[in-house]
Scaffold this active site. Structure first.
Site, PDB file in Angstrom:
ATOM      1  N   ASN A  86       7.768  -4.009  -4.480  1.00 48.71           N
ATOM      2  CA  ASN A  86       8.665  -4.752  -3.575  1.00 48.71           C
ATOM      3  C   ASN A  86       7.894  -5.562  -2.529  1.00 48.71           C
ATOM      4  O   ASN A  86       8.407  -6.541  -1.988  1.00 48.71           O
ATOM      5  CB  ASN A  86       9.603  -3.733  -2.891  1.00 48.71           C
ATOM      6  CG  ASN A  86      10.237  -4.269  -1.637  1.00 48.71           C
ATOM      7  OD1 ASN A  86      11.226  -4.988  -1.683  1.00 48.71           O
ATOM      8  ND2 ASN A  86       9.659  -3.936  -0.487  1.00 48.71           N
ATOM      9  N   TYR A  88       6.229 -20.366  -2.742  1.00 51.68           N
ATOM     10  CA  TYR A  88       6.893 -19.051  -2.799  1.00 51.68           C
ATOM     11  C   TYR A  88       7.689 -18.926  -4.103  1.00 51.68           C
ATOM     12  O   TYR A  88       7.584 -17.925  -4.821  1.00 51.68           O
ATOM     13  CB  TYR A  88       7.805 -18.870  -1.581  1.00 51.68           C
ATOM     14  CG  TYR A  88       8.640 -17.616  -1.627  1.00 51.68           C
ATOM     15  CD1 TYR A  88       8.042 -16.356  -1.564  1.00 51.68           C
ATOM     16  CD2 TYR A  88      10.035 -17.678  -1.741  1.00 51.68           C
ATOM     17  CE1 TYR A  88       8.815 -15.196  -1.614  1.00 51.68           C
ATOM     18  CE2 TYR A  88      10.802 -16.528  -1.779  1.00 51.68           C
ATOM     19  CZ  TYR A  88      10.191 -15.283  -1.716  1.00 51.68           C
ATOM     20  OH  TYR A  88      10.953 -14.136  -1.767  1.00 51.68           O
ATOM     21  N   GLY A  89       8.473 -19.950  -4.425  1.00 51.04           N
ATOM     22  CA  GLY A  89       9.247 -19.911  -5.668  1.00 51.04           C
ATOM     23  C   GLY A  89       8.348 -19.842  -6.892  1.00 51.04           C
ATOM     24  O   GLY A  89       8.635 -19.113  -7.850  1.00 51.04           O
ATOM     25  N   ALA A 124       5.385 -18.533  -7.028  1.00 49.62           N
ATOM     26  CA  ALA A 124       4.803 -17.182  -7.112  1.00 49.62           C
ATOM     27  C   ALA A 124       5.822 -16.207  -7.707  1.00 49.62           C
ATOM     28  O   ALA A 124       5.480 -15.368  -8.545  1.00 49.62           O
ATOM     29  CB  ALA A 124       4.364 -16.715  -5.723  1.00 49.62           C
ATOM     30  N   ILE A 174      19.221 -11.985   1.560  1.00 51.23           N
ATOM     31  CA  ILE A 174      19.419 -10.596   1.992  1.00 51.23           C
ATOM     32  C   ILE A 174      19.114 -10.531   3.483  1.00 51.23           C
ATOM     33  O   ILE A 174      17.962 -10.774   3.901  1.00 51.23           O
ATOM     34  CB  ILE A 174      18.488  -9.613   1.229  1.00 51.23           C
ATOM     35  CG1 ILE A 174      18.627  -9.769  -0.304  1.00 51.23           C
ATOM     36  CG2 ILE A 174      18.780  -8.177   1.676  1.00 51.23           C
ATOM     37  CD1 ILE A 174      19.969  -9.358  -0.889  1.00 51.23           C
TER      38      ILE A 174
HETATM   39  N1  LIG Z   1      15.309 -11.040   2.318  1.00 50.92           N
HETATM   40  C1  LIG Z   1      15.577 -11.944   1.383  1.00 50.92           C
HETATM   41  O1  LIG Z   1      16.464 -12.802   1.577  1.00 50.92           O
HETATM   42  C2  LIG Z   1      14.821 -11.936   0.073  1.00 50.92           C
HETATM   43  C3  LIG Z   1      15.301 -12.757  -0.962  1.00 50.92           C
HETATM   44  C4  LIG Z   1      14.637 -12.765  -2.183  1.00 50.92           C
HETATM   45  C5  LIG Z   1      13.535 -11.961  -2.387  1.00 50.92           C
HETATM   46  N2  LIG Z   1      13.062 -11.174  -1.374  1.00 50.92           N
HETATM   47  C6  LIG Z   1      11.885 -10.332  -1.660  1.00 50.92           C
HETATM   48  O2  LIG Z   1      12.209  -8.978  -1.357  1.00 50.92           O
HETATM   49  C7  LIG Z   1      11.005  -8.253  -1.108  1.00 50.92           C
HETATM   50  C8  LIG Z   1      11.179  -7.414   0.147  1.00 50.92           C
HETATM   51  O3  LIG Z   1      11.293  -8.282   1.272  1.00 50.92           O
HETATM   52  P1  LIG Z   1      12.351  -8.056   2.446  1.00 50.92           P
HETATM   53  O4  LIG Z   1      13.362  -9.108   2.337  1.00 50.92           O
HETATM   54  O5  LIG Z   1      12.780  -6.640   2.491  1.00 50.92           O
HETATM   55  O6  LIG Z   1      11.458  -8.446   3.714  1.00 50.92           O
HETATM   56  P2  LIG Z   1      10.542  -7.576   4.648  1.00 50.92           P
HETATM   57  O7  LIG Z   1      11.399  -6.732   5.520  1.00 50.92           O
HETATM   58  O8  LIG Z   1       9.599  -8.538   5.302  1.00 50.92           O
HETATM   59  O9  LIG Z   1       9.724  -6.618   3.667  1.00 50.92           O
HETATM   60  C9  LIG Z   1       8.507  -6.951   3.055  1.00 50.92           C
HETATM   61  C10 LIG Z   1       7.624  -5.698   3.075  1.00 50.92           C
HETATM   62  O10 LIG Z   1       6.437  -5.962   2.311  1.00 50.92           O
HETATM   63  C11 LIG Z   1       5.332  -5.449   3.012  1.00 50.92           C
HETATM   64  N3  LIG Z   1       4.159  -6.226   2.606  1.00 50.92           N
HETATM   65  C12 LIG Z   1       4.032  -7.576   2.641  1.00 50.92           C
HETATM   66  N4  LIG Z   1       2.798  -7.942   2.229  1.00 50.92           N
HETATM   67  C13 LIG Z   1       2.144  -6.784   1.909  1.00 50.92           C
HETATM   68  C14 LIG Z   1       0.836  -6.494   1.427  1.00 50.92           C
HETATM   69  N5  LIG Z   1      -0.075  -7.460   1.212  1.00 50.92           N
HETATM   70  N6  LIG Z   1       0.500  -5.200   1.178  1.00 50.92           N
HETATM   71  C15 LIG Z   1       1.398  -4.206   1.405  1.00 50.92           C
HETATM   72  N7  LIG Z   1       2.640  -4.417   1.871  1.00 50.92           N
HETATM   73  C16 LIG Z   1       3.013  -5.691   2.125  1.00 50.92           C
HETATM   74  C17 LIG Z   1       5.684  -5.605   4.496  1.00 50.92           C
HETATM   75  O11 LIG Z   1       5.047  -4.641   5.321  1.00 50.92           O
HETATM   76  P3  LIG Z   1       3.675  -4.958   6.119  1.00 50.92           P
HETATM   77  O12 LIG Z   1       3.846  -6.295   6.763  1.00 50.92           O
HETATM   78  O13 LIG Z   1       3.571  -3.825   7.092  1.00 50.92           O
HETATM   79  O14 LIG Z   1       2.603  -4.918   5.080  1.00 50.92           O
HETATM   80  C18 LIG Z   1       7.187  -5.355   4.493  1.00 50.92           C
HETATM   81  O15 LIG Z   1       7.478  -3.986   4.727  1.00 50.92           O
HETATM   82  C19 LIG Z   1       9.892  -9.298  -1.033  1.00 50.92           C
HETATM   83  O16 LIG Z   1       9.182  -9.289  -2.243  1.00 50.92           O
HETATM   84  C20 LIG Z   1      10.646 -10.610  -0.841  1.00 50.92           C
HETATM   85  O17 LIG Z   1       9.915 -11.712  -1.325  1.00 50.92           O
HETATM   86  C21 LIG Z   1      13.692 -11.147  -0.147  1.00 50.92           C
END
Ligand SMILES: NC(=O)c1ccc[n+]([C@@H]2O[C@H](COP(=O)([O-])OP(=O)(O)OC[C@H]3O[C@@H](n4cnc5c(N)ncnc54)[C@H](OP(=O)(O)O)[C@@H]3O)[C@@H](O)[C@H]2O)c1
Length: 241
Positions: free
Chosen positions: A79, A145-146, A148, A178
């Site tokens: 994730n 981003y897209g 990736a 989200i």
């Molecule tokens: N929110 C949306 O609208 C949305 C939509 C589509 C897809 N997504 C995807 O959903 C996933 C979760 O994101 P989220 O929306 O829940 O946002 P988020 O709250 O920012 O969560 C992302 C998590 O990933 C961790 N992280 C990021 N880079 C990292 C690394 N290099 N190593 C280890 N941990 C890492 C961060 O923690 P640290 O910073 O402490 O490492 C954070 O806890 C992501 O892959 C995101 O691209 C989100």
């Protein structure tokens, strides 16, 4: 139910935290990984999970994750990720900036998933699950981003073929908007939020539990013949396949 070991990368916040909570509630042993120790420790203590501090975009972080886990892994949720372009660190100008922006999105979204999976691959239990979080951006744009997230979908196809003979399923869950996550880093304007909601059939934003429920279902025994798929959790905002 047999208790599984479940690893959720990026499990300290947002979708990852909701997913970690889902598995902990179901009685599984949950390990969450991320870079910020205080965030991770607070979440781990609230959830009843174990925290592993690691930057998964590099081999040393992925190795540290593998070394911190004993025994077989039933479910790996890749994730960790996000769009570093929203994090407020401007990229350098010109082609150097373009390269830096693309590299950091690839690191954050592709390498975190690939390196964690490779580090744990031999330890994933037969009939286990690898679930990777993609994005609607893979199908709708969003530049580096897209791209990736589109790469994650392609990688998942080969991974599913490689691990399928062991009964392991590999799927991508692709969310749309989200809220209640750190994804937008305070940069989601009301106008953009309303525009994204207007693209859904459900006329609402998604929440982390929407994604966690889908992940939990994909990890269930009943989903054992679903693999190499992309499951969209976006209220119908992307209606293609
Ligand atoms: N929110 C949306 O609208 C949305 C939509 C589509 C897809 N997504 C995807 O959903 C996933 C979760 O994101 P989220 O929306 O829940 O946002 P988020 O709250 O920012 O969560 C992302 C998590 O990933 C961790 N992280 C990021 N880079 C990292 C690394 N290099 N190593 C280890 N941990 C890492 C961060 O923690 P640290 O910073 O402490 O490492 C954070 O806890 C992501 O892959 C995101 O691209 C989100």
């Amino acid at each position: 139910m047999v208790q599984r070991t479940v690893v959720v990368t990026g499990g300290g916040t947002g979708i990852g935290r909701a997913s970690a909570e889902w598995f902990a509630r179901a009685g599984d042993r949950v390990i969450i990984a991320g870079r910020r120790e205080p965030v991770l420790r607070e979440a781990a203590s609230a959830i009843g999970a174990r925290a592993v501090v690691a930057d998964l975009s590099g081999p040393s972080g992925a190795r540290a994750l593998a070394e911190a886990i004993d025994g077989e892994i039933g479910v790996l949720v890749n994730n960790a990720g996000g769009n570093p372009d929203l994090q407020g660190t401007p990229a350098p100008a010109g082609l150097d900036g373009v390269r830096a922006a693309w590299q950091r999105n690839f690191d954050a979204n592709v390498l975190t998933a690939v390196l964690a999976t490779e580090a744990l691959r031999e330890r994933i239990a037969d009939h286990g699950r690898v679930i990777t979080i993609g994005s609607i951006a893979a199908r709708s744009g969003a530049a580096s981003y897209g791209a990736a997230k589109a790469a994650v979908e392609a990688w998942n196809l080969s991974l599913g073929g490689e691990l399928g003979p062991r009964g392991i399923t590999c799927n991508v869950v692709s969310p749309g908007l989200i809220i209640d996550t750190e994804f937008f880093n305070g940069q989601l304007s009301d106008e953009r939020k309303e525009m994204l909601i207007s693209q859904t059939a459900t006329n609402r934003a998604g929440v982390p539990d929407d994604v966690a429920e889908t992940i939990g279902w994909l990890a269930s025994p009943g989903a054992g013949h679903i693999t190499k798929q992309v499951i969209h959790v976006d209220g119908g905002a992307y209606a293609g396949h």
